[in-house]
Design a protein around this motif. Structure first.
Motif, PDB file in Angstrom:
ATOM      1  N   ARG A 199      44.067 -24.808   3.950  1.00 35.27           N
ATOM      2  CA  ARG A 199      43.114 -25.908   4.622  1.00 35.27           C
ATOM      3  C   ARG A 199      41.761 -25.314   5.007  1.00 35.27           C
ATOM      4  N   SER A 200      41.025 -26.060   4.594  1.00 36.44           N
ATOM      5  CA  SER A 200      39.579 -25.784   5.288  1.00 36.44           C
ATOM      6  C   SER A 200      39.200 -26.463   6.496  1.00 36.44           C
ATOM      7  N   TRP A 201      38.405 -25.944   7.291  1.00 31.05           N
ATOM      8  CA  TRP A 201      38.089 -26.083   8.875  1.00 31.05           C
ATOM      9  C   TRP A 201      37.163 -27.336   8.783  1.00 31.05           C
ATOM     10  N   GLY A 202      37.262 -28.503   9.555  1.00 25.01           N
ATOM     11  CA  GLY A 202      36.318 -29.290   9.656  1.00 25.01           C
ATOM     12  C   GLY A 202      36.869 -30.945  10.237  1.00 25.01           C
ATOM     13  N   PRO A 203      37.699 -30.911  11.282  1.00 25.57           N
ATOM     14  CA  PRO A 203      38.383 -32.094  11.624  1.00 25.57           C
ATOM     15  C   PRO A 203      37.775 -33.324  12.250  1.00 25.57           C
ATOM     16  N   ILE A 204      36.971 -33.698  11.399  1.00 25.99           N
ATOM     17  CA  ILE A 204      35.889 -34.751  11.835  1.00 25.99           C
ATOM     18  C   ILE A 204      36.426 -35.847  12.721  1.00 25.99           C
ATOM     19  N   ARG A 205      37.447 -36.532  12.214  1.00 24.21           N
ATOM     20  CA  ARG A 205      38.213 -37.598  13.131  1.00 24.21           C
ATOM     21  C   ARG A 205      39.426 -36.795  13.540  1.00 24.21           C
ATOM     22  N   ALA A 206      39.986 -35.914  12.946  1.00 22.06           N
ATOM     23  CA  ALA A 206      41.414 -35.534  13.277  1.00 22.06           C
ATOM     24  C   ALA A 206      41.285 -34.989  14.630  1.00 22.06           C
TER      25      ALA A 206
END
Ligand SMILES: [Mg+2]
Ligand SMILES: [Mg+2]
Ligand SMILES: [Mg+2]
Ligand SMILES: [Mg+2]
Ligand SMILES: [Mg+2]
Ligand SMILES: [Mg+2]
Lengths: 261, 261, 261, 261, 261, 261
Positions: free
Chosen positions: B125-132
Motif C-alpha cells: 500500500r502507498s502512503w497518503g492517508p488523506i482521510r484515514a
C-alpha cells in the motif's frame, strides 16, 4: 404506460385523473436520490412529489430526479421551498408538471402561487421551458391548462382563510400539511392518520369540506385506502426517508445493544 | 457508541468483534445516497458496506458516504469495483476500515488483494492517508493490524482453489457471492437463502468449512438469525435498494393497473 | 468530545457555553470544501460557521459540510445568503444548530429572522427535520430552545436601530459585520482588528454596549485572545480562504518574478 | 503571465524551465477543491500538481481543477492513481500538461508510463484531446514533445533498478516519494526534510545521482531554498491539506481542552 | 417510440436493427452533459454512445446520461475508458445496452472484452444489475443475448490481427477508430471522411472486408448517407463537442479581431 | 486576448466597449455545461451570459462556468433567477462582472436591482468577493464603476414604465425579453427576429428609443449584423441549447421514421 413526446406537448395525466374524480396515489422523495426517484417512477404510481422544502433536494438534484421520472407515465410534482416565483419557474422549466406551494395563508398568497405557475393572462410565469418543452410542451395556453397548482393549508391563519384560498381561481387543489397545522394549533407535529385530538380533526375536516364545496381536490400523506374513505382524492402513500427508516427498524440485530437505549 | 478520534488512531471495532467470535450484522449501500448511509450509520449496526462494484457509487459518492458514517461507531467497508491496488488504496485513504475484494479466484489474486490493503512489509500500500488519518490513524504497523481484508469466493475457479485462498496470509475472511457463484455453476443468480439446489448448497458449505478450518470469518447477505444458525459470522441484513423496492411493492395502489401486469 | 445521538435530541453545546459566559472560538468555511469542514471539526473548536452568503456554498455543499461536522462536538452554524425563511428552514432542516442572518436593519427584520428559526409559538418554522432529527431532535419545544439565532448588524441603518434589534425576543446575539458596516459608514471594508478610525470604532463599541445591556452575546472575526479582551464573547478565529491565502503568501518562491509585480 | 491559446498549441512552460535548468517550485492539491486550485494558480508558481492517487480527486474534480488552473501560466500536472494508460489518457485529454506516475519499479513499468503519455511512435496514447486541444494543442508531434512524464521512485525494488528507470527514453524526470521509500526500507513515512537516518538519506542520494548522470530532473516536496541547495530541480513547496492543518494548529483556542489531549 | 419496462427485460433495439441489416445512425456525447444526452435521445436516433474514453464523462455523469436516455427508444452505448472488466461491468450495471471497447489489438484482448460483457458461460460478468434491471432485465441468458459488444480496431497491431479479432465469438461488430489507426500508421489523426491517403484507405477497407467475411457490423463516425454507401452499417453522425464547435465557428462576430488570428 | 489579474482589479472589458459605442456580441449558456462555457469563452466573443433564470444552472454550475470563462478575455454575465439581492450578490461574489435582472417592471424594481449590484453609496451590496477578488478586484469604488447592471423590460407593465426604468441611475442598459413581452401583450413567445406583428414591433421600438434617449445600451438575442442594423448595441448571437437543437435537426437520418411524425 409511457408518455409519448410530441411537439404538441403532453397532457398532465395526473390532472386528468383528478378531474375525472379518480383517487390518485403517489410517493414522495426527500432523500435527494435520483435513483430512488427512478425506482418510484417505474412503479407507476400516479405521481411523485419531489420535496424541495424539507427534502435534501438541490436544484441539480431536482433536475436529475425530473429526468429520472420522465421515462415513466408518473406525473412529477415539486414542492418548492417557498411561495416564490423564481423557484416555481425553475421547477416548471425543469419539467415539473405541478407545483405544491407550502404555507399559503390567504388569498393574496394563493394568487401569487397561481401567477407563478401560469403564463399571461392567467399569471406571470416567464418564458423559457428548457426541459418543459419535452413534457407539457411549448404552447402557453395548453401549458397553462395542464399545469397543476396545489397550495398548502397548514397554519391557523390559513385555516381562518380557508374558503378564500380554496376558491382562488387557478388553485387546482389543496395539499394538507397536518404536522405544521398541528404545531400552529398547539398540537404535536403529526400526520393525519396519527391525529386523535378532536379539535385538530375538526380543523382538517373544515378544510376538506371547503374543498368539496369549491370542487377542488384535497391531498395529503397516508394510507391510500383509508384516506380515500376519509374523502381525500390525492394520497401520498409513502416518503422515501420513512420507507428506509421503518424498514431498518424491523431488521433483526441479534443481541445488539442499540444506540440510545 | 461513538468513536473518539485520537492521534493514536482508532481500533477497527468490526475486526475486534469478529476476532472475539461475535456474529456481526451490517447493511449495504448501493443507491449512492450519503443520506441513507448516515441513516444506516446512526442505526448503529456493526458495519456498512459501500458497494462500488455494483452500486451507483462514484469516488465522490464513496467519500461522502464515508464522511456520513464517521459520526457513528459503525465500521465502514468498501467493496471495490475490482481487485485493483489503485482502487483499494483510494478507498482506504478515504477512510474505509475494511475492503471487500470481488472475484478472487486463486491464491495469487488473494495475495494481490492483501498487498493492496497493507503497507510494507505485509503489503505494498502507498502512503497518503488523506482521510484515514482521522480514522485508523497514521502508524503503519497499527493500520496494517486493524484494516480488514475480505475476499469474495464466487466462481467455480475460486471454489476449486478455496483452501489456498482462505489460507492466504493477510486474508481476514471470506465474503460469499452466492449469485455469481450460482451463475458460474450453471444456476440462477440467487442469494444464499433463496438457494435450494443441493449441489449449490454443497458448494457453499464447502467454502464455509474451509473458513472454519482456517479460522477465518465467512460473511454474506441474509437474515441475521438464520445465517448465524447456518454458521456465518458476518451477515449483511439488508441492501438499501432492496429495502426500497420491497417497501414499494407492499404499498396499496387502490385499483391501479400496474406496469407490466 | 463527541455528541451522542438520542431520540431526545442533542443540546446545543455552543449555546450552552455562551449562556455560561464562556468566550467561544470558531472557524468559518467559505471555500465550499467538506474536507476542510471535517478537518476543522476534528480540531474541536466551539463552532464552525458555514458561509452561504459570501462563500462558495451551494445547498449540496452545505449538506455535505453539515454531515462532515456531525462526527465532532463542534456546533455547526450557517450564515444564510439572506434573511429568508426558506433558506433558514433548509439550513436548520439539514442540521445547522444555529443561524447567522446577514443585513438585519431593524426590529421587523430581526423578528422575521427569529420567526424563521423557531416553530410556533415563538416563530413560524415549518416542520420537516430531515437531518435535524439526528441533531437537535424532533421535539418542537426543545428545538426552539436550543437553536441559536444570531443577527448581523452591519449597516448605518442597523446601527441607528441597534437597541431594538438587540432586544428583539428570540435574538440570541449579534454577529458584527465590520466590513459592511465600514462601507456603509464610508470607510474601507476592514475587519475589526484592522480598524483604526475612531468613528468606526465608536460605532462598533456602541453595538457591543447594546449587547451588554441586553445580555446578548456579540461575535465577530479576529484573534481570540485580543477579541475576548475587547469584550467579544464569540470569535471566529480564521476563515479557510484566508488561511490558504496567507499561507501561500509566505512560501519562498526562490527568484520568481511574481504576478502583478 | 498568462498563456495565449492558439491553434498551434501552447508550449509547456514548466518543461521549458526545467530544460533551461531552472529550479521550479510548485504546490499540490489533495483536498479536491477547485477554488484552492484557482487560488494556487493565481499565485503563479511554476506548477500545480493535482493528486489523484492520495487526494480526494474524482475525475469531475480533476477536470474542474484543470479548468481553474487554465487562467494562469501555471503548468498543471496530475499524479494519477496508478500506472494505467486509461487514467493517464483521461488526465492528458482533460488538459494536464504533465503526469506523475507513482510506484514505478523497473524499466518495463517506466516504458508503460511513457507509452501512455505519448502518441505513436513514442508511445500508444489514444487520440481525443477534448480539453487538451485548448492547451498543448492538436499536433501529435508537438504534444509528444511538450508533455512531461515524471515517474516516482519510491520502493526498494525501484531503488535497485534506479538507473534503468531513470534512463528509460521518454522519462523526463523522477519524482521522489520519500514516505513510501522509507516504508519500503523499513523506516517511518517521512518527507525528505524529516529524514535523519543515514541509510535512508543515502538511498535518496543514490537516486539523485542517477538523475544527475542521466540528465533528468529530480523533484520532491520540501522547502524550495534548501531543496535547491540539496540538488533538487523541482520542489513542491506545499500541499493544501498541510497548509490548512498547520495553520489551524497555530490558532489560539484560549483555554480549550483539546481533542485527544 | 418508447420502450416498455417489463419484468422480462427489454430487447436491444439497436442490435435487432443491426441483425436485420439496417444501417443504424447515432450520436455521441463527449461533453458530459446529461441535458444534451436527453436532447439527443428525444431526437430518436438509433443509438447514443457515451464516451468515457475521451469525453468528460465521470461515473456520475455516465449514470445521469443513461437515466436521461431511458425515456426514449434510443439504445445507450458506452465507450469505456479501456478494456477493463470493472469499467465494463459498471457501465452495463448502470444500464448501457452495448459497450464499445477501445484499443483491442488481438484475439486475446477481444476475448477479454467479450468475457466482461457477458455472464457465464459466454463470459465472466459479475451479477448486480442495479439499473440494468430496468432495461435489459434480470435473466442472464436473455441479457447475454441482447448486450452488444463492439471492439475498436485502431492500431497497426490490430490491423495485422484483424481476422482473429473480428471472428472472436461474442464480438458483435467492429467500431473503427480512424484517427488512432492513422497515427499508428504514421498519418495524421483524421476521421474516415477526411482521409485521402491511399494506404490508409486500403487499411480501412481491409478491416471492412474482414467484417463482411465474418458477418459483423462495422461502424465509425461520418455522414450517414455516404458512409452507408461506403459499406458501413453503423454511423455516428455527430459528436456534441463538434456540433457546438462548428456552430460557433459560423457565427458572425461583426468586426471582431479573433483569437489567434 | 487574456486578462491579467492584478491587485488593482480588472476593468470590465464589455462595459468599456459598450461605453465606446461598439456593438458587442455574445453567447448564452442554458445547458449548465462548464465545458461549453469554456469553448464559448475561447471563441473570444465579447460576453457570455450564464442563464440562471431559465437555464439548468445551479449555484455550483454557475461557479464552474465562471471559472471556465476566466481563462479568456470574454466578460461573464449572469442572468439571475429573479430580482433578488441574495442571488445577485452570490453571482457577483462568484465573479460575474455584470448582471441581467429579469422582469423589472418599474423604477422601484430597477432601483432594487441597482442597489444589489453595487456597494454603498450607490447601493447595498454586501462585502465578500470570494472569487470576484480575482476579477474586478477589491476596491469598492472601482468595482461599483465596473459592474454592469442590465435590467429586462419584458412585460406590459414595464413597457408602460419604460422611461422611468431606463433612466434609473445605475442602470447601465436594457436587455429586451421579446418572448415574455410578447406573451404579456397577447402574442406568442417569439424572439425579436421572429416577430412580425406591427404592434409588437412598435412596443419594442418604443423601448429601444427610450434607451437612445437615455443613452443606455439595449441588447437582446438575434443575428449580430441585422440586430446592429436595427439599432441594438448588444446582441446575443446564440444560445447553446438552440445550437445543439438546430444542429441535430439538420442531420441526415437516412430513412428513419421520426418521433412524432
Ligand atoms: Mg408543512
Ligand atoms: Mg458478486
Ligand atoms: Mg457582511
Ligand atoms: Mg508515494
Ligand atoms: Mg481511438
Ligand atoms: Mg424573459
Amino acid at each position: 404506460m409511457v408518455q409519448t413526446v410530441s411537439p404538441a406537448g403532453n397532457i398532465n395525466l395526473l390532472k386528468a385523473k383528478i378531474l375525472r374524480g379518480e383517487t390518485v396515489v403517489g410517493l414522495s422523495c426527500a432523500l435527494g436520490s435520483a435513483q430512488i426517484a427512478e425506482e418510484f417512477a417505474l412503479a407507476e404510481f400516479d405521481y411523485i412529489y419531489i420535496d424541495q422544502q424539507h427534502g435534501l433536494t438541490s436544484q441539480d438534484t431536482m433536475i436529475e430526479m425530473l429526468r429520472a421520472i420522465a421515462r415513466s407515465s408518473t406525473t412529477p410534482l415539486v414542492r418548492v421551498a417557498q411561495n416564490n416565483a423564481g423557484l416555481i419557474g425553475q421547477a416548471l422549466d425543469a419539467g415539473a408538471e405541478g407545483i405544491i406551494v407550502p404555507m399559503v395563508n390567504n388569498a393574496a398568497e394563493a394568487q401569487l402561487a397561481v401567477a407563478a405557475c401560469r403564463y399571461f393572462p392567467q399569471g406571470r410565469r416567464s418564458w423559457g421551458p428548457i426541459r418543459a418543452k419535452y413534457g407539457l410542451g411549448t404552447d402557453p395556453a395548453a401549458v397553462n391548462r395542464e399545469v397543476l397548482c396545489l397550495v398548502m393549508i397548514e397554519t391557523s391563519e390559513a385555516l381562518a382563510n380557508v374558503d378564500e384560498i380554496v376558491q382562488t381561481p387557478g388553485v387546482d387543489g389543496i395539499y394538507l400539511g397536518p404536522a405544521d397545522l398541528g404545531i400552529s394549533l398547539g398540537f404535536p407535529p403529526l400526520a393525519f392518520e396519527q391525529t386523535t385530538d378532536e379539535r385538530q380533526l375538526a380543523a382538517i375536516e373544515r378544510i376538506r369540506l371547503a374543498c368539496v364545496r369549491a370542487d377542488r381536490v384535497i391531498g395529503t400523506s397516508g394510507d391510500p385506502r383509508s384516506m380515500r374513505a376519509a374523502g381525500f382524492g390525492m394520497v401520498t402513500a409513502a416518503m422515501d426517508a420513512m420507507l428506509i427508516r421503518s424498514a431498518v427498524a424491523k431488521i433483526d440485530r441479534l443481541d445488539a445493544v442499540l444506540a440510545g437505549s
